[in-house]
Design a protein around this motif. Structure first.
Motif, mmCIF file in Angstrom:
data_model
loop_
_atom_site.group_PDB
_atom_site.id
_atom_site.type_symbol
_atom_site.label_atom_id
_atom_site.label_comp_id
_atom_site.label_asym_id
_atom_site.label_seq_id
_atom_site.Cartn_x
_atom_site.Cartn_y
_atom_site.Cartn_z
ATOM 1 N N ALA A 173 -14.632 -2.755 13.464
ATOM 2 C CA ALA A 173 -14.921 -1.435 14.013
ATOM 3 C C ALA A 173 -13.591 -0.762 14.308
ATOM 4 C CB ALA A 173 -15.744 -1.552 15.289
ATOM 5 N N PHE A 174 -13.359 0.363 13.681
ATOM 6 C CA PHE A 174 -12.135 1.113 13.931
ATOM 7 C C PHE A 174 -12.195 1.771 15.306
ATOM 8 C CE2 PHE A 174 -11.851 0.859 9.327
ATOM 9 C CZ PHE A 174 -10.495 0.608 9.148
ATOM 10 N N LYS A 175 -11.032 1.899 15.926
ATOM 11 C CA LYS A 175 -10.936 2.622 17.192
ATOM 12 C C LYS A 175 -11.291 4.091 16.944
ATOM 13 C CE LYS A 175 -7.229 -0.271 18.972
ATOM 14 N NZ LYS A 175 -5.792 -0.331 19.330
ATOM 15 N N ALA A 176 -11.861 4.732 17.944
ATOM 16 C CA ALA A 176 -12.260 6.142 17.823
ATOM 17 C C ALA A 176 -11.066 7.048 17.543
ATOM 18 C CB ALA A 176 -12.975 6.588 19.097
ATOM 19 N N THR A 177 -9.877 6.610 17.900
ATOM 20 C CA THR A 177 -8.668 7.427 17.717
ATOM 21 C C THR A 177 -8.083 7.346 16.310
ATOM 22 O OG1 THR A 177 -7.329 5.583 18.527
ATOM 23 C CG2 THR A 177 -8.020 7.241 20.150
ATOM 24 N N VAL A 178 -8.617 6.480 15.470
ATOM 25 C CA VAL A 178 -8.084 6.314 14.112
ATOM 26 C C VAL A 178 -8.652 7.408 13.214
ATOM 27 C CG1 VAL A 178 -7.928 4.762 12.130
ATOM 28 C CG2 VAL A 178 -7.803 3.835 14.443
ATOM 29 N N SER A 179 -7.773 8.080 12.494
ATOM 30 C CA SER A 179 -8.198 9.194 11.638
ATOM 31 C C SER A 179 -8.938 8.695 10.402
ATOM 32 C CB SER A 179 -6.977 10.004 11.189
ATOM 33 O OG SER A 179 -6.206 9.258 10.254
ATOM 34 N N ALA A 180 -9.730 9.573 9.832
ATOM 35 C CA ALA A 180 -10.446 9.252 8.598
ATOM 36 C C ALA A 180 -9.465 8.888 7.488
ATOM 37 C CB ALA A 180 -11.322 10.433 8.182
ATOM 38 N N GLU A 181 -8.318 9.540 7.457
ATOM 39 C CA GLU A 181 -7.297 9.257 6.446
ATOM 40 C C GLU A 181 -6.742 7.835 6.608
ATOM 41 O OE1 GLU A 181 -2.831 10.757 5.377
ATOM 42 O OE2 GLU A 181 -4.320 12.310 5.816
ATOM 43 N N ASP A 182 -6.490 7.418 7.850
ATOM 44 C CA ASP A 182 -5.995 6.062 8.093
ATOM 45 C C ASP A 182 -7.054 5.016 7.766
ATOM 46 O OD1 ASP A 182 -3.465 6.887 8.810
ATOM 47 O OD2 ASP A 182 -3.836 6.771 10.973
ATOM 48 N N ILE A 183 -8.309 5.322 8.039
ATOM 49 C CA ILE A 183 -9.395 4.406 7.685
ATOM 50 C C ILE A 183 -9.455 4.247 6.171
ATOM 51 C CG2 ILE A 183 -11.908 4.130 7.630
ATOM 52 C CD1 ILE A 183 -11.928 5.417 10.452
ATOM 53 N N LYS A 184 -9.363 5.355 5.445
ATOM 54 C CA LYS A 184 -9.396 5.294 3.978
ATOM 55 C C LYS A 184 -8.208 4.496 3.443
ATOM 56 C CE LYS A 184 -9.527 8.070 -0.248
ATOM 57 N NZ LYS A 184 -8.934 6.982 -0.972
ATOM 58 N N THR A 185 -7.030 4.726 3.995
ATOM 59 C CA THR A 185 -5.838 3.988 3.568
ATOM 60 C C THR A 185 -6.030 2.493 3.774
ATOM 61 O OG1 THR A 185 -4.387 5.844 4.029
ATOM 62 C CG2 THR A 185 -3.363 3.672 3.978
ATOM 63 N N THR A 186 -6.543 2.114 4.928
ATOM 64 C CA THR A 186 -6.774 0.701 5.238
ATOM 65 C C THR A 186 -7.780 0.092 4.268
ATOM 66 O OG1 THR A 186 -6.276 1.098 7.567
ATOM 67 C CG2 THR A 186 -7.487 -0.913 7.034
ATOM 68 N N CYS A 187 -8.873 0.791 4.014
ATOM 69 C CA CYS A 187 -9.887 0.280 3.080
ATOM 70 C C CYS A 187 -9.331 0.199 1.659
ATOM 71 C CB CYS A 187 -11.146 1.136 3.135
ATOM 72 S SG CYS A 187 -12.078 0.928 4.670
ATOM 73 N N ASP A 188 -8.495 1.147 1.269
ATOM 74 C CA ASP A 188 -7.867 1.097 -0.056
ATOM 75 C C ASP A 188 -6.988 -0.142 -0.198
ATOM 76 O OD1 ASP A 188 -9.095 3.402 -0.955
ATOM 77 O OD2 ASP A 188 -7.360 4.691 -0.599
ATOM 78 N N ILE A 189 -6.235 -0.470 0.850
ATOM 79 C CA ILE A 189 -5.413 -1.688 0.817
ATOM 80 C C ILE A 189 -6.327 -2.896 0.619
ATOM 81 C CG2 ILE A 189 -3.898 -3.202 2.156
ATOM 82 C CD1 ILE A 189 -2.800 -0.617 3.499
ATOM 83 N N GLY A 190 -7.431 -2.935 1.348
ATOM 84 C CA GLY A 190 -8.389 -4.037 1.213
ATOM 85 C C GLY A 190 -8.963 -4.139 -0.186
ATOM 86 N N LEU A 191 -9.320 -3.005 -0.764
ATOM 87 C CA LEU A 191 -9.893 -3.003 -2.114
ATOM 88 C C LEU A 191 -8.921 -3.512 -3.167
ATOM 89 C CD1 LEU A 191 -11.872 0.348 -2.096
ATOM 90 C CD2 LEU A 191 -12.830 -1.940 -2.431
ATOM 91 N N HIS A 192 -7.626 -3.331 -2.935
ATOM 92 C CA HIS A 192 -6.621 -3.732 -3.927
ATOM 93 C C HIS A 192 -6.087 -5.150 -3.722
ATOM 94 C CE1 HIS A 192 -6.622 0.047 -6.014
ATOM 95 N NE2 HIS A 192 -6.609 0.660 -4.853
ATOM 96 N N LEU A 193 -6.625 -5.861 -2.744
ATOM 97 C CA LEU A 193 -6.170 -7.233 -2.526
ATOM 98 C C LEU A 193 -6.407 -8.109 -3.756
ATOM 99 C CD1 LEU A 193 -7.260 -7.947 1.145
ATOM 100 C CD2 LEU A 193 -4.933 -7.845 0.257
ATOM 101 N N GLY A 194 -7.481 -7.856 -4.466
ATOM 102 C CA GLY A 194 -7.776 -8.652 -5.658
ATOM 103 C C GLY A 194 -6.686 -8.563 -6.712
ATOM 104 N N GLU A 195 -5.993 -7.441 -6.762
ATOM 105 C CA GLU A 195 -4.903 -7.253 -7.717
ATOM 106 C C GLU A 195 -3.568 -7.746 -7.156
ATOM 107 O OE1 GLU A 195 -4.886 -3.040 -8.107
ATOM 108 O OE2 GLU A 195 -7.007 -2.981 -8.631
#
Length: 110
Positions: free
Chosen positions: A10-32
């Motif tokens: 669960a992301f903190k309420a203070t985390v921006s949508a852009e930072d959430i997307k960046t974090t998820c993008d890093i996660g998605l690219h772990l396979g590579e």
């Protein structure tokens, strides 16, 4: 035998949508990015990372999830303890979340 690794957070309420997307993008690219130290090949399959959308109303505050698959315990151990790409992901998440849960399982083991 395969091991599934599920990370729910669960992301903190203070985390921006852009930072959430960046974090998820890093996660998605772990396979590579996750390269096995001896075979020099990718060894983790990322099955998905994104915002939860359950209709069951049992999320208990969890907002996002990452699911990975490993072929064996050795690979999972290296990923969790030593892999630099995984460490980068952890660093991108740790200060942005208020809650994290991790569940691993091996299909067919009861």
């Amino acid at each position: 035998m395969a091991i599934y690794h599920i990370v729910m957070f669960a992301f903190k309420a203070t985390v921006s949508a852009e930072d959430i997307k960046t974090t998820c993008d890093i996660g998605l690219h772990l396979g590579e990015k996750c390269i096995h130290p001896t075979t020099k090949a990718t060894y983790v399959k990322i099955l998905g990372c994104g915002k939860e959308n359950s209709i069951g109303n049992r999320q208990d505050g969890i907002t996002h999830c990452l699911v990975a698959k490993f072929e064996n315990e050795e690979d999972r151990k290296y990923y969790l303890e030593s892999d630099p790409a995984h460490r980068e992901f952890v660093l991108s998440v740790v200060n942005r979340v208020e809650k994290i849960q991790v569940v691993d399982f091996t299909p067919g083991e009861f």
